[in-house]
Every structure is written in structure tokens, then in C-alpha cells.
Design a protein around this motif. Structure first.
Motif: not given
Length: 458
Positions: A66, A120-121, A187, A381-385, A450, A455
Motif C-alpha cells: 500500500d 482486488n484492485r 494508498a 468488500q475492502l476499499p483500495p486503501e 456482498d 460492475e
């Protein structure tokens, strides 16, 4: 092949060889002991030191992605791993080999959390199950192919060939990642050095206690090490909450555990690590010492499990994107409990080894269902940061589960041997895995929906 799939393929090359190591090098230890004049304890440390330097820094190395970019950290880790493997291949003494293995484990720790973060990104949430299927096929099959590849290399060439194998694959992984994996925005602005140090102390103390306890006979001072690790862990948790209250970047943000599926997924992957990474020990001991098979024949017998897992995981990963969360995982954990129970019964009753094909196929399918679905649902569900920190926690959960599994299984085998003959003792030891996987089944039963919106496809 689209750009994101090329990136995933590049990342999986390095992932495979770092995880392959955990079972590959173990096959070479007898020849290493003889060739370098090592003691049994020194030979054990050739594997143990790699596992330590691999597992202990994962909380930090996940967050480094990150901070400095997952691609950059992966490339550094791959370079360190490959150079250290080269040093291992030319090691003139056992001390040199142990030191090089420590450096190699650190390289593996740097690169290992990054693929999960990148997936995940770069993949949309509705496509991550398929990507995780490929990731899990690579991760779960590596330990299954290790005994086969290691046995052939050591038998046909020498133990040094095991480490030479890493060099071309390491160079290939480095080149492909440099070409195909995109540079992603960082991030976090900084990593708290106090939190990093405390996380290293806490994980090191816990892992050393569990890994070395059975061999050392659980001396009193070792519990002092464990106590120090638990104190460091408590202070570490306090620092993370303080950082979150102040609006600072925490090494492991407590917010991670507010995500229901991540919280339960971290628990379930620790039970998978517990069961899958240690199950080969009683099975291989039974096949070689109980059933009288050679090491090569015993290794080849495990190939159906690997084949079923590799073929099924990508297909089942796609289903994870279409079915309610937890459905595939519950089937997977139930199948894995069934396979462990069958192993226990068939080994304890000393049936002809051909019957073991039944639980082997079950286990291959269970691997495919369990790993990919659990990873996709846990991280989706995790945001990029938070993906770097989440990847570090997730991988640490898996590795600590593996260490606990090895220690607990070793203790169970020793206890069983005091009361039962060899085959029965090996079979009954796997009952422990059925119980622990029951905890994993309970965890995945708490997964919640979730995928709230569609998308665009990758």
C-alpha cells in the motif's frame, strides 16, 4: 488474453514457487544433511528458518504494498528470493545455507501478499471469484506438487537442483511482472515503525513458540517468549486503535474487522492452513512406513488430488461470483471434513492404498471450493486503501494456522503412538483436522451478501 489476466498470470508464477518451497525443500533435507555434514537440528532449521522469515513479516509486507506500490514490492521480493536461491544452490556449508534460506524467506514474504492485493484492485468485484479461482489453484496445488517435484529432482540430480529450479522461474516472474502488472496508486503515506516492530515481535514469539515447542519439550522459558509476544500483541492492538482515532494510517486498521466477510474469512482461512498444510505428514508417513511405498511412489499417489484441485478451482471460482456468499465455501469445508474423516478411517484400518484415491479426489475438489471462494468473499468488500493491510492479515492468518496445525498434529501423533499401533495412530491424528475444519465451516456460514451492484466486466 486481456491485460488483467496477463497480470494475474505473471503474479502467479512467483506465488507458485514461493509456496512450492514449503514442501519441495523438505524432500531434500536427508541429502543436505549427508552432503554438508549437518546435524538433524541444523537440517530442520533449513526449513524452519524459511517459514519464520516468511510468516513473521507478513503484516508489514502486506502494508508495504500500500505504501510503495504492490508491483514495486513484488519485484523487490522476487529479486531477493531469486538471488537467495542462487546462494542456496552454491552453499558450501550448512551455516551458509541456513542464512541464505532466511533471506529467501524474507523475499517470499515481500512478494506473497501482493497478488491478493492486486487482484482486488484490478478486477471488478463481480469477476474476482474467477481470478481468485486461478490464484487458489496455484496456491493450493503448490504444496501438492512439492513432494513429487522434489523427489524427482533429488533422486535424479542432487539437492542443489531444487534451488537451481527457482532461478529461471524467478527471472521469468520478474520480467513478466515488470511488463504486465500495472503501477497502481499508493494508498498510505507512512508506516508506523513502532507498530511494525511490535507486530514482528508478536508474530515471531507466537510462531517460534508453536513451531519449536514440540521439538524442545515445552521448556518454561518458551512460555516466557510466548508471554512477551502476547504483551507485544496487546500493545500493537492498542496502537492500531489509537492511530484510527487520530485519523492516522494504522498498520492493521481496526476498520478491517468491521467488514463481516473479512472477519469470518480470516478465521476460516486459518483453519484451512491448519488442515491442508499439515495433512501430508501422517499420510506420507503411513504410505512409506506403514504401507511400504517408496518416497517417489508416495508422492505420485498424491497427484490426483493436485490435478482435481488445479482443474476445478478456476471453474468453481466463477461460481463464487454467481451464487450467494458462503454456498461454495460450505460445500468445500464439508467436503474437506469428509475427506479427512475418510483418510482417518482408511489409514487406521490399513486398507489397500488404492482406496485412498477416494479421499484424495474429495480433497482435491474441497481445495478448489474452499480456497478460492474464501479469498474472493473475504477480500471483495475492502476499499483500495485497505487491501494491502487486508492481504497481510489474511496471509498471516493462513500461515499462523499452518504453524499451529503442524505443532498440534505433531503432538497428537506422539500421544496416539503411546496408545495405538502405527497405522491407527496416524489415522486418528487426522480426526483433529475434522474438528478444526468444523470451526471453519461455522465461520463461512456467517458470510453475508456482498455483491450489491453489478460492475462492468474486466
Amino acid at each position: 488474453m486481456t491485460t488483467v489476466w496477463k497480470a494475474l498470470g505473471a503474479l502467479c508464477v512467483g506465488l507458485f514457487i514461493t509456496l512450492l518451497d514449503q514442501s519441495l525443500v523438505a524432500v531434500a533435507l536427508p541429502q543436505i544433511t549427508e552432503d554438508l555434514g549437518a546435524s538433524v537440528n541444523q537440517a530442520v532449521w533449513v526449513s524452519a528458518i524459511y517459514l519464520l522469515t516468511f510468516a513473521v513479516p507478513l503484516l508489514v509486507t502486506g502494508r508495504l504494498g500500500d505504501r510503495f506500490g504492490q508491483r514495486n514490492v513484488y519485484l523487490v521480493g522476487m529479486a531477493v528470493f531469486t538471488l537467495a536461491a542462487t546462494a542456496c544452490a552454491f552453499a558450501p556449508t550448512i551455516e551458509w545455507l541456513i542464512f541464505a534460506r532466511a533471506v529467501q524467506g524474507l523475499g517470499a514474504s515481500l512478494l506473497n501478499p501482493q497478488p491478493l492485493s492486486v487482484i482486488n484492485r484490478i478486477f471488478p468485484a463481480t469477476k474476482r471469484g474467477a481470478a481468485m479461482g486461478v490464484w487458489s489453484a496455484v496456491a493450493s496445488s503448490s504444496g501438492l506438487f512439492g513432494p513429487v517435484v522434489g523427489g524427482l529432482l533429488v533422486g535424479w540430480i542432487s539437492w542443489r537442483s531444487v534451488f537451481f529450479l527457482y532461478i529461471p522461474f524467478g527471472l521469468l516472474a520478474f520480467i513478466l511482472v515488470a511488463l504486465w502488472v500495472p503501477k497502481l496508486p499508493t494508498a498510505v503515506s507512512r508506516i508506523d515503525p513502532a507498530s511494525a516492530a511490535l507486530s514482528l515481535i508478536a508474530v515471531l514469539a507466537i510462531v517460534v513458540t508453536l513451531q519449536q515447542g514440540p521439538e524442545l519439550g515445552w521448556p518454561l522459558w518458551l512460555f516466557g517468549v510466548l508471554a512477551a509476544g502476547l504483551v507485544a500483541l496487546a500493545v500493537f492492538i492498542w496502537l492500531q486503535h489509537r492511530a484510527q482515532r487520530r485519523g492516522q494510517d494504522a498498520l492493521v486498521p481496526p476498520k478491517l474487522f468491521s467488514f463481516n466477510n473479512f472477519r469470518w474469512g480470516a478465521i476460516s482461512v486459518s483453519t484451512l492452513g491448519f488442515a491442508v498444510y499439515s495433512m501430508n505428514l501422517p499420510i506420507m508417513l503411513y504410505l512409506q512406513l506403514g504401507a511400504g511405498l517408496s518416497a517417489q511412489a508416495a508422492g505420485l499417489l498424491m497427484l490426483p488430488m493436485a490435478a482435481v484441485s488445479v482443474v476445478s478451482a478456476p471453474l468453481l471460482g466463477r461460481l463464487t461470483d454467481r451464487l450467494p456468499p458462503g454456498r461454495i465455501s460450505k460445500f468445500g469445508l464439508t467436503s474437506m471434513m469428509t475427506s479427512m474423516a475418510l483418510f482417518a478411517i482408511l489409514i487406521a484400518t490399513e486398507v489397500p492404498v488404492g482406496w485412498l484415491a477416494i479421499p484424495l479426489v474429495f480433497q482435491g475438489a474441497a481445495n478448489a471450493m474452499s480456497w478460492s471462494a474464501n479469498s474472493a468473499i473475504s477480500m471483495r468488500q475492502l476499499p483500495p486503501e485497505l487491501v494491502g493491510a487486508g492481504s497481510g492479515v489474511y496471509n498471516t492468518s493462513r500461515q499462523v494456522g499452518a504453524v499451529v496445525g503442524a505443532a498440534a498434529l505433531g503432538a497428537m501423533m506422539q500421544i496416539n503412538l503411546q496408545f495405538f499401533e502405527f497405522s491407527v495412530a496416524m489415522g486418528l491424528s487426522l480426526v483433529l483436522h475434522v474438528v478444526v475444519l468444523g470451526i471453519g465451516l461455522f465461520a463461512v456460514s456467517h458470510f453475508r451478501q456482498d455483491l450489491l451492484q453489478k460492475e462492468p466486466a474486466a
